[in-house]
Design an enzyme around this catalytic site. Structure first.
Site, short mmCIF file in Angstrom:
data_model
loop_
_atom_site.label_atom_id
_atom_site.label_comp_id
_atom_site.label_asym_id
_atom_site.label_seq_id
_atom_site.Cartn_x
_atom_site.Cartn_y
_atom_site.Cartn_z
N GLY A 13 -0.98 1.05 1.87
CA GLY A 13 -0.73 0.93 0.43
C GLY A 13 0.58 1.59 0.05
N ALA A 14 1.63 1.25 0.82
CA ALA A 14 2.89 2.00 0.72
C ALA A 14 3.85 1.43 -0.31
CB ALA A 14 3.58 2.03 2.09
N ARG A 16 3.38 0.72 -3.69
CA ARG A 16 3.26 1.08 -5.12
C ARG A 16 2.66 2.48 -5.22
NH1 ARG A 16 -0.21 -1.47 -8.16
NH2 ARG A 16 -1.43 -2.59 -6.62
N ASN A 91 -4.00 5.75 2.53
CA ASN A 91 -3.81 5.84 1.09
C ASN A 91 -4.34 4.61 0.33
OD1 ASN A 91 -2.19 6.58 -1.51
ND2 ASN A 91 -1.43 4.55 -0.93
N TYR A 156 -16.69 3.55 -6.24
CA TYR A 156 -15.46 4.32 -5.95
C TYR A 156 -15.83 5.74 -5.49
CZ TYR A 156 -10.72 6.19 -6.79
OH TYR A 156 -9.48 6.78 -6.66
N ALA A 157 -16.75 6.39 -6.23
CA ALA A 157 -17.14 7.77 -5.89
C ALA A 157 -17.76 7.82 -4.49
CB ALA A 157 -18.12 8.30 -6.93
N ALA A 158 -18.61 6.85 -4.18
CA ALA A 158 -19.25 6.83 -2.85
C ALA A 158 -18.20 6.65 -1.76
CB ALA A 158 -20.29 5.71 -2.79
N LYS A 160 -15.07 7.50 -1.86
CA LYS A 160 -14.21 8.69 -1.76
C LYS A 160 -14.97 9.86 -1.12
CE LYS A 160 -10.55 6.81 -3.14
NZ LYS A 160 -9.37 6.76 -2.28
P1 NAP Z 1 -2.00 1.63 -6.80
O1 NAP Z 1 -0.81 2.02 -7.60
O2 NAP Z 1 -2.96 0.62 -7.34
O3 NAP Z 1 -1.47 1.13 -5.33
C1 NAP Z 1 -2.40 0.75 -4.37
C2 NAP Z 1 -1.69 0.36 -3.08
O4 NAP Z 1 -2.70 0.01 -2.13
C3 NAP Z 1 -0.80 -0.86 -3.22
O5 NAP Z 1 0.31 -0.73 -2.36
C4 NAP Z 1 -1.70 -1.99 -2.75
O6 NAP Z 1 -0.99 -3.13 -2.24
C5 NAP Z 1 -2.46 -1.31 -1.63
N1 NAP Z 1 -3.70 -1.98 -1.31
C6 NAP Z 1 -4.73 -2.31 -2.14
N2 NAP Z 1 -5.69 -2.94 -1.45
C7 NAP Z 1 -5.27 -3.02 -0.16
C8 NAP Z 1 -5.82 -3.55 1.03
N3 NAP Z 1 -7.00 -4.17 1.05
N4 NAP Z 1 -5.11 -3.43 2.18
C9 NAP Z 1 -3.91 -2.83 2.18
N5 NAP Z 1 -3.33 -2.29 1.09
C10 NAP Z 1 -4.01 -2.40 -0.07
O7 NAP Z 1 -2.90 2.88 -6.42
P2 NAP Z 1 -2.58 4.47 -6.48
O8 NAP Z 1 -2.93 4.99 -7.81
O9 NAP Z 1 -1.24 4.73 -5.92
O10 NAP Z 1 -3.71 5.00 -5.48
C11 NAP Z 1 -3.45 5.29 -4.12
C12 NAP Z 1 -4.64 6.06 -3.56
O11 NAP Z 1 -4.81 7.27 -4.30
C13 NAP Z 1 -5.96 5.30 -3.65
O12 NAP Z 1 -6.73 5.56 -2.49
C14 NAP Z 1 -6.64 5.92 -4.86
O13 NAP Z 1 -8.03 5.84 -4.79
C15 NAP Z 1 -6.15 7.36 -4.74
N6 NAP Z 1 -6.21 8.10 -6.00
C16 NAP Z 1 -5.47 7.70 -7.08
C17 NAP Z 1 -5.55 8.43 -8.26
C18 NAP Z 1 -4.78 8.04 -9.50
O14 NAP Z 1 -5.01 8.65 -10.56
N7 NAP Z 1 -3.85 7.10 -9.45
C19 NAP Z 1 -6.37 9.55 -8.32
C20 NAP Z 1 -7.10 9.94 -7.19
C21 NAP Z 1 -7.00 9.20 -6.03
P3 NAP Z 1 -0.88 -4.47 -3.18
O15 NAP Z 1 -0.21 -4.03 -4.43
O16 NAP Z 1 -0.06 -5.40 -2.34
O17 NAP Z 1 -2.28 -4.93 -3.40
#
Ligand code: NAP
Length: 246
Positions: A13-14, A16, A91, A156-158, A160
């Site tokens: 998920g690199a 965005r 990620n 989501y919680a499960a 994580k």
């Molecule tokens: P985001 O902006 O939605 O970006 C998600 C990234 O993951 C994108 O690059 C996306 O690619 C990729 N992705 C999604 N599904 C995928 C799949 N099946 N295979 C490969 N790549 C996939 O999310 P984020 O907020 O940066 O979150 C990143 C991580 O941090 C997640 O695990 C999230 O649960 C965790 N997190 C986030 C927050 C928050 O507040 N943002 C808080 C706690 C934890 P595409 O765009 O091409 O789909």
């Protein structure tokens, strides 16, 4: 020269949000980054263009982390070109919120498949490369929802909470080979993942944070850099919170 010069990292998920900030931070320190994304090819292209002179060390692959076959094929290419990896950041993650009583089975399965099973598949192949060289750093991006469990986020919680359990078990399996395994747990971070939240809920969440603001992806990347570095050699099986105090 930095601590990281010449190392190779896989970041899922690199393209965005948090993953992009982590990949950028590693690139700036001389790491070769193999990044994955799900479906947004335009975001991947943008990231490559923005990376300028370090883009020759950035390799982006569309690879669904929940697909065993796609991940196996990706690691085949990685091994052929780079032999091994030093860092893996699990990620990639998604949300599909809804109260449990109304949650479609597909939404449960998809979130667990991507967030939890994806981490398993990526780590299975990643750790095999690291075992050979007796060195590695694996980092899962979990969430405080693992223990807080907001209403509407049972899937989501499960997923994580499952990541934390997997991280703990894997850290014990790999300790003898000098491979550390940890989690970073970000709080509310300004990324596309929160875009669909109603304004009132965003205000409510912000008020919950003792530091009274959402975090930035770059602030999460700093914590990941610490755990990914050689100097974090005695930290394993840990969860590092980057939450503004929640
Ligand atoms: P985001 O902006 O939605 O970006 C998600 C990234 O993951 C994108 O690059 C996306 O690619 C990729 N992705 C999604 N599904 C995928 C799949 N099946 N295979 C490969 N790549 C996939 O999310 P984020 O907020 O940066 O979150 C990143 C991580 O941090 C997640 O695990 C999230 O649960 C965790 N997190 C986030 C927050 C928050 O507040 N943002 C808080 C706690 C934890 P595409 O765009 O091409 O789909």
């Amino acid at each position: 020269m930095t601590d990281f010069q010449g190392q190779r990292a896989v970041v899922t998920g690199a393209t965005r949000g948090i993953g992009k900030a982590i990949a950028s931070a590693l690139l700036r320190r001389g790491v070769t980054v193999i990044g994955t994304y799900g479906s947004d090819g335009k975001a991947a292209q943008r990231f490559l263009e923005e990376s300028g002179e370090v883009s020759d060390r950035l390799f982006l692959h569309q690879c669904d982390v929940s697909s065993y076959g796609e991940v196996e094929a990706l690691y085949g290419k990685i091994e052929e070109r780079f032999e091994t990896i030093d860092i893996l950041v699990n990620n990639a993650g998604i949300r599909r919120d809804g109260v449990l009583a109304m949650m479609p089975e597909e939404d449960w399965r998809r979130v667990v498949d991507v967030n939890l099973t994806g981490g398993f598949i990526m780590s299975k192949f990643g750790v095999r490369l690291m075992l050979k060289q007796r060195y590695g750093r694996i980092i899962f991006i979990t969430s405080p929802m693992a223990h807080m469990g907001f209403a509407g986020q049972s899937n989501y919680a499960a997923s994580k909470a499952g990541q934390i359990g997997m991280m703990k078990a894997l850290s014990r399996e790999t300790a003898k080979r000098n491979i550390t395994v940890n989690c970073v747990s970000p709080g509310f971070i300004e990324t596309g993942l929160l875009d669909d939240l109603p304004e009132a809920l965003v205000r409510e969440y912000r008020n919950m944070v003792p530091l009274r603001r959402f975090g930035k992806p770059e602030e999460v990347a700093e914590a990941v850099l610490f755990l990914a570095g050689r100097k974090a050699a005695y930290v394993t099986g840990a969860v590092l919170e980057v939450t503004g105090g929640i």
